[in-house]
Design an enzyme around this catalytic site. Structure first.
Site, PDB file in Angstrom:
ATOM      1  N   GLU A  59       0.708  -1.230   0.013  1.00 33.28           N
ATOM      2  CA  GLU A  59       0.174   0.153  -0.114  1.00 33.28           C
ATOM      3  C   GLU A  59       0.910   1.404   0.080  1.00 33.28           C
ATOM      4  O   GLU A  59       0.311   2.409   0.497  1.00 33.28           O
ATOM      5  CB  GLU A  59      -0.839   0.058   1.297  1.00 33.28           C
ATOM      6  CG  GLU A  59      -1.958  -0.911   1.209  1.00 33.28           C
ATOM      7  CD  GLU A  59      -3.223  -0.808   2.147  1.00 33.28           C
ATOM      8  OE1 GLU A  59      -3.965   0.266   2.149  1.00 33.28           O
ATOM      9  OE2 GLU A  59      -3.305  -1.704   2.825  1.00 33.28           O
ATOM     10  N   THR A 112      -0.563   2.427  -8.100  1.00 34.04           N
ATOM     11  CA  THR A 112      -0.939   3.580  -8.582  1.00 34.04           C
ATOM     12  C   THR A 112      -0.258   4.209  -9.547  1.00 34.04           C
ATOM     13  O   THR A 112      -0.781   4.742 -10.655  1.00 34.04           O
ATOM     14  CB  THR A 112      -1.504   4.504  -7.400  1.00 34.04           C
ATOM     15  OG1 THR A 112      -2.568   3.682  -6.219  1.00 34.04           O
ATOM     16  CG2 THR A 112      -2.444   5.550  -7.512  1.00 34.04           C
ATOM     17  N   ARG A 157      -8.425  -0.621  -4.980  1.00 38.47           N
ATOM     18  CA  ARG A 157      -7.411  -1.295  -4.477  1.00 38.47           C
ATOM     19  C   ARG A 157      -7.669  -2.772  -4.488  1.00 38.47           C
ATOM     20  O   ARG A 157      -8.630  -3.259  -3.971  1.00 38.47           O
ATOM     21  CB  ARG A 157      -7.369  -0.859  -2.903  1.00 38.47           C
ATOM     22  CG  ARG A 157      -6.755  -1.660  -2.246  1.00 38.47           C
ATOM     23  CD  ARG A 157      -5.383  -1.190  -1.649  1.00 38.47           C
ATOM     24  NE  ARG A 157      -4.493  -2.364  -1.032  1.00 38.47           N
ATOM     25  CZ  ARG A 157      -3.361  -2.369  -1.550  1.00 38.47           C
ATOM     26  NH1 ARG A 157      -2.825  -1.928  -2.539  1.00 38.47           N
ATOM     27  NH2 ARG A 157      -2.702  -3.825  -1.002  1.00 38.47           N
ATOM     28  N   ASP A 166       5.639  -3.832 -12.066  1.00 35.90           N
ATOM     29  CA  ASP A 166       5.257  -3.727 -10.623  1.00 35.90           C
ATOM     30  C   ASP A 166       4.920  -5.167 -10.060  1.00 35.90           C
ATOM     31  O   ASP A 166       4.521  -5.939 -10.485  1.00 35.90           O
ATOM     32  CB  ASP A 166       3.853  -3.440 -10.745  1.00 35.90           C
ATOM     33  CG  ASP A 166       2.933  -2.860  -9.292  1.00 35.90           C
ATOM     34  OD1 ASP A 166       1.623  -2.812  -9.467  1.00 35.90           O
ATOM     35  OD2 ASP A 166       3.571  -2.930  -8.258  1.00 35.90           O
ATOM     36  N   GLN A 203       3.380  -6.997  -0.169  1.00 33.38           N
ATOM     37  CA  GLN A 203       3.241  -7.345   1.040  1.00 33.38           C
ATOM     38  C   GLN A 203       4.364  -8.470   1.296  1.00 33.38           C
ATOM     39  O   GLN A 203       4.937  -8.965   0.253  1.00 33.38           O
ATOM     40  CB  GLN A 203       1.942  -8.166   1.375  1.00 33.38           C
ATOM     41  CG  GLN A 203       1.023  -7.458   2.109  1.00 33.38           C
ATOM     42  CD  GLN A 203       0.087  -6.533   0.935  1.00 33.38           C
ATOM     43  OE1 GLN A 203       0.142  -6.896  -0.129  1.00 33.38           O
ATOM     44  NE2 GLN A 203      -0.130  -5.261   1.179  1.00 33.38           N
TER      45      GLN A 203
END
Lengths: 385, 447
Positions: free
Chosen positions: A49, A54, A191, A219, A223
């Site tokens: 996150e 994005t 998300r 990308d 996590q």
């Protein structure tokens, strides 16, 4: 004799065909290898996150054809899922607070909202979500507006409330429309946890249209349980774009609620810097989510995060925001240079970003592009190319 | 009086003076009657230009030798001719006569007639010549001013490539004409250019802007405006990424900003800046880069907090290793930095840990200047106090003792001698007298 000759000729023909094919394949491999050399590889790294995906979406919107209608529609279920997840986290959090807090009267829902909450929490806990209907949207909105939920939202950093919670809750009417097609912004806010690796190839088209630089952007999942997948990508990247959400300093990880997100980012950054395969790689540090940071830093002091415990506020308002930002920037700088002795001569630049703002991302990327081109020019001049 | 009556006769031939073609007709007209094409400042149209003033302002211009007084070697304002035919400035030759001489200074002939005749023709020529040049230079300067103002207006409106072009042109003009600098300053140029610098400024724009700003005189409000963190970050980035000229300009500009202000140095001296400066200083291909980098390092390292940052980026060994290759000016700066750093505990440690410190510094004693020797001694003392035995043997091998004795016996100031004696004592602590003497590697005579 005759037999021998004819057999030779036959096998010669077959050989010739094989050779021709082999040559063709080799030629193509050589061409592609040469082409590959000119493609600059960029790797998006960062904790969960932190805004990597994005940025990825923004690049797609800016330099490729963006999202077509089918792709936009594919995000409907993601957005609806985000809505359910958000309200569930809030409701569950509220229950937790009402059980633990001494002043639990704040966390009591009015009237039917308790039932609504239970129902939504159950929906949100399932593996598949129902489509967001007008009725459900209305119920969610009612629950969202309940003062107890708002109290819970104010302590959102202690739960796993996503940063875009507010955006989702404010647009419920639109999301539940029968003919809803997500907008670009909706897609940017949506998300979904990235698993595996996604890549796009693009060419930044600017005023200097003959720039000709081709980039390939990767990308990866952020996590912890996804990191082992990154290893084999590390070879030969031109630059690492490391995303750090600076507004995270008072939040904990999704995968480990005991760990502060900023500390996790710090450790990850340190780990990445020390990787031998990155010895010559340029590092672009995106200090992301500045828009959230701006507001938060005036309310929540930086020293709640251990890494920033020696922070001293000096003023208020905009000046204080700038001062806090410079402090955070300096901390990252110190971390970088700790692992940079002896000086490896690689490029290290820090950018202030708000990944959701397309104009800013475009400007930022323009600078990144310029830096990489300058680097090539300097290497060329120094006789290294 | 020839000076007041413009000649009406048409002259076909141009006069040639010292290889310069003088169109006397035009020169006289221009000089006395008014402006060239009336295009510039009405003031000149009716004013008589003052010869003395013009001569003063055109000091650097090469004046034809026939206009020069042989006595003072200055252009003549009131030339007079002697009976020998030689021409001098009236006041000078009269002074010569008043001292009792009755000879012609250049021909050394005795004068039977000490009368002086005013040389009106020459006077008029001199006047016209100066006027012509003066007016042309005034026009050029006005053109330059006009051009600068135009560019500044353009800068307010354009973006992208056009902006870069405008800045490039402004930079060229400013570098070529000193009047341009004043025009830029007087027309809000500094504020305008500063406003172009921000977190999203491209390198192309930034490097041109810095190229201009680093050559201007900045007042204190401009300086504090430029001290914003985002602008400083930009300068530091450009110092790390740019061409050698950009690096030097950034270095110069930061130095200007930090001068005299204690707090600024701390704000400015980020780790990135220090690393960038070290890279600049190590680049042996560009000597002026090394000098610019060292100057800024010296300025920022005068502040305590910066010193520990400098040590943490590994500055000490990098600088020590460079010492043998530096020229004298750079050496003094480098030693200054190292000496400042040696006052901090982490600095002393870093100096001691670097194996080249003692040999490189010892070599510099009594080699360059008294200042350098003083700095070198301070550094050695700091290191020695930390680890006497280690350093002593290293130093002795490098020939320290002989040098120290040289200092003590030389004409240096007292402080130096005292320091040397102190150092010598530290060296000798671990040895007996004889071993010490032998280790000193002295020649017979000094012994």
């Amino acid at each position: 004799m005759g037999l021998l000759c004819s057999r030779n000729r036959h096998s010669n023909e077959a050989d010739a065909k094989e050779n021709a094919q082999a040559e063709e394949i080799e030629r193509r491999i050589e061409q592609e290898t040469r082409a590959e050399k000119h493609i600059q590889k960029l790797l998006l790294l960062g904790a969960g996150e932190s805004g990597k995906s994005t940025i990825f979406k923004q690049i797609k919107l800016l330099f490729q054809t963006g999202f077509d209608e089918a792709e936009l529609k594919s995000y409907i279920s993601v957005i609806h899922a985000n809505v359910y997840q958000t309200i569930k986290v809030l409701f569950d959090g509220l229950k937790e607070f009402s059980q633990n807090e001494t002043d639990s009267s704040k966390y009591v829902l009015s009237g039917e909202n308790k039932e609504i909450g239970e129902k939504l929490s159950e929906i949100g806990g399932k593996l598949e979500y129902p489509r967001l209907t007008k009725e459900l949207a209305q119920e969610i909105e009612t629950l969202w507006k309940d003062p107890a939920i708002q109290e819970t939202y104010a302590r959102g950093n202690e739960l796993q409330v996503p940063d875009s919670a507010h955006y989702f809750m404010e647009n419920l009417q639109r999301f539940s429309d029968a003919n809803y097609i997500p907008t670009k912004d909706d897609v940017l806010f949506a998300r979904v946890r990235t698993t595996g690796v996604v890549e796009i190839q693009f060419s930044p088209v600017g005023e200097n249209k003959k720039s000709g630089e081709v980039y390939r952007l990767f990308d990866v999942g952020g996590q912890r349980n996804e990191r082992r997948k990154w290893i084999h990508l590390f070879e030969g990247v031109t630059a690492v774009i490391f995303c750090a959400a600076i507004s995270d300093y008072d939040q904990t990880l999704f995968e480990d609620e005991q760990k502060n997100r900023m500390m996790e980012t710090k450790e990850l950054f340190d780990w990445v810097l020390k990787q031998p395969c990155f010895e010559k790689t340029s590092f672009m540090l995106f200090l992301n989510k500045f828009d959230i940071f701006e507001k938060k830093v005036l309310k929540v002091p930086l020293n709640v995060c251990e890494w920033f415990k020696d922070y001293q506020p000096v003023s208020t308002g905009k000046q204080e925001v700038e001062h806090a930002y410079e402090f955070v920037k300096k901390k990252f700088e110190e971390l970088y240079f700790e692992s940079n002795t002896p000086d490896r001569g690689r490029i290290f630049k820090i950018y202030r970003t708000t990944a959701l703002d397309q104009k800013l991302v475009k400007k930022t990327f323009k600078l990144v592009d310029e830096t990489l081109r300058l680097r090539r020019r300097n290497q060329y001049e120094a006789g290294l190319l | 009086m020839l000076v007041d009556q413009p000649s009406t006769r048409r002259r076909e031939a141009d006069l040639k003076v010292d290889g310069q073609v003088l169109d006397v007709e035009t020169a006289v007209k221009d000089g006395i009657l008014g402006g060239v094409g009336g295009g510039f400042g009405g003031g000149f149209a009716s004013e008589k230009l003052d010869l003395k003033q013009m001569i003063e302002e055109l000091e650097s211009v090469e004046v034809p030798t026939v206009f020069i007084c042989p006595i003072s070697l200055e252009p003549m304002q009131d030339p007079v001719t002697l009976s020998t035919g030689q021409t001098y400035e009236r006041s000078n030759i009269l002074k010569w006569f008043s001292l009792g001489h009755c000879t012609c200074p250049t021909t050394m002939q005795e004068l039977w007639d000490d009368s002086v005749t005013p040389n009106k023709t020459l006077q008029q020529l001199i006047y016209s010549w100066f006027s012509q040049i003066y007016l042309a230079s005034k026009k050029r300067s006005e053109d330059v001013q006009g051009r600068v103002k135009e560019i500044l207006e353009t800068l307010k409106k354009v973006k992208g490539q056009a902006r870069i072009q405008a800045l490039k042109e402004l930079r060229q003009v400013v570098n070529a004409h000193s009047t341009a600098k004043k025009t830029v300053v007087n027309n809000g140029g500094i504020a305008l250019i500063s406003s172009l610098l921000g977190p999203f400024t491209t390198h192309a724009v930034g490097s041109e802007a810095i190229g201009i700003l680093s050559n201007l005189d900045l007042d204190s409000s401009s300086k504090s405006h430029l001290m914003q963190p985002a602008k400083i970050s930009l300068m530091v980035d450009m110092l790390n990424e740019g061409s050698i000229d950009t690096k030097i300009n950034c270095s110069k500009l930061i130095e200007i900003l930090v001068e005299g202000d204690d707090f600024s140095a701390e704000k400015v001296a980020s780790l990135s800046l220090l690393v960038g400066l070290l890279r600049l200083v190590k680049d042996k291909r560009h000597l002026n880069g090394i000098l610019a980098g060292l100057r800024l390092l010296k300025t920022v390292c005068s502040h305590e907090s910066v010193r520990s940052s400098f040590v943490s980026v590994g500055g000490v060994p990098q600088l020590v290793v460079l010492l043998p290759s530096l020229n004298n000016e750079c050496l003094e700066l480098a030693l200054y930095v190292l000496e400042a750093v040696s006052t901090a505990p982490e600095g002393k440690l870093a100096l001691k840990d670097c194996p080249n410190t003692v040999p490189n510094v010892v070599k510099l004693l009594m080699k360059v200047s008294e200042n350098c020797t003083q700095l070198a001694l301070s550094i050695l003392l700091a290191v020695f106090n930390l680890a006497p035995e280690e350093c002593a043997s290293l130093a002795m091998d490098a020939g320290l003792a002989a040098k120290l004795l040289l200092v003590i016996q030389s004409g240096c100031n007292l402080v130096l001698k005292q320091r040397s004696a102190e150092l010598l004592k530290l060296c000798s602590l671990n040895y007996t007298a004889t071993i010490f003497m032998s280790k000193c590697k002295l020649t017979r005579t000094i012994q």
